[in-house]
Design an enzyme around this catalytic site. Structure first.
Site, short mmCIF file in Angstrom:
data_model
loop_
_atom_site.label_atom_id
_atom_site.label_comp_id
_atom_site.label_asym_id
_atom_site.label_seq_id
_atom_site.Cartn_x
_atom_site.Cartn_y
_atom_site.Cartn_z
N ASP A 37 -4.10 53.49 50.01
CA ASP A 37 -3.99 54.48 51.16
C ASP A 37 -5.13 55.17 51.11
OD1 ASP A 37 -2.70 56.06 53.15
OD2 ASP A 37 -2.44 57.22 51.76
N LEU A 57 19.59 49.56 40.96
CA LEU A 57 20.45 49.69 39.53
C LEU A 57 19.87 50.11 38.57
CD1 LEU A 57 21.82 45.86 40.36
CD2 LEU A 57 22.64 48.15 40.79
N CYS A 58 18.73 50.89 38.59
CA CYS A 58 18.11 51.46 37.58
C CYS A 58 18.93 52.78 37.18
CB CYS A 58 16.74 52.13 37.73
SG CYS A 58 15.56 50.51 37.39
N HIS A 59 19.06 52.95 35.90
CA HIS A 59 19.31 54.66 35.59
C HIS A 59 18.54 55.54 35.49
CE1 HIS A 59 22.16 51.42 33.36
NE2 HIS A 59 23.13 52.45 33.39
#
Length: 155
Positions: free
Chosen positions: A126, A75-77
């Site tokens: 990693d 839901l991020c712009h």
């Protein structure tokens, strides 16, 4: 449910409409930490990890992730970022990552700063997992934000 901006009146998830909000300068700073064995930390500080420059790789990964936050967090712009800085401070027991994200937009950049920190920490894991599989990632948090309707905030 009206207090939760990402839910509509029926409780369904929605992207917030920012069309009426002013475009203003905004900045957010987040941090997190990865702890590890003294041997792994020493190898990273000495640049002696077989995969290459661990710190430089994590920095670039954090910057790249901030730019893709809207693709990762539903839901991020998408935002026109004007700055993303990722700082890594190694010590005897791990590395602290701090990310700063800035924009001139209708919504804030907290998620971009948090995404940069999280991805940099995962990249550190990693790159160094052959040295220490028991590394612990944590303490990810927003440290401050500037701008926007709710104003400035400091942890």
């Amino acid at each position: 449910m009206n207090d939760l901006t990402h839910l509509d009146e029926t409780g369904a998830a929605r992207m917030v409409d920012v069309a009426g909000k002013a475009i203003t300068p905004r900045e957010a700073v987040a941090s997190g930490r990865i702890t590890m064995s003294a041997e792994a930390a020493a190898a990273i500080r000495a640049g002696a990890v077989k995969k290459g420059d661990v710190l430089a790789t994590a920095r670039i990964a954090g910057i790249m992730a901030a730019k893709r936050t809207a693709e990762l967090i539903p839901l991020c712009h998408p935002l026109p970022l004007t700055k993303v800085a990722v700082d890594l401070i190694p010590d005897e027991t791990g590395i602290t990552v701090t990310a700063t994200a800035a924009t001139e937009a209708q919504t804030g950049v907290e998620m971009e700063a948090l995404t940069a920190v999280s991805t940099a920490l995962l990249t550190l894991y990693d790159m160094a997992k052959a040295l220490d599989k028991a590394m612990v990632i944590g303490e990810i948090r927003l440290l401050s934000k500037k701008g926007g309707k709710s104003g400035d905030w400091v942890a």
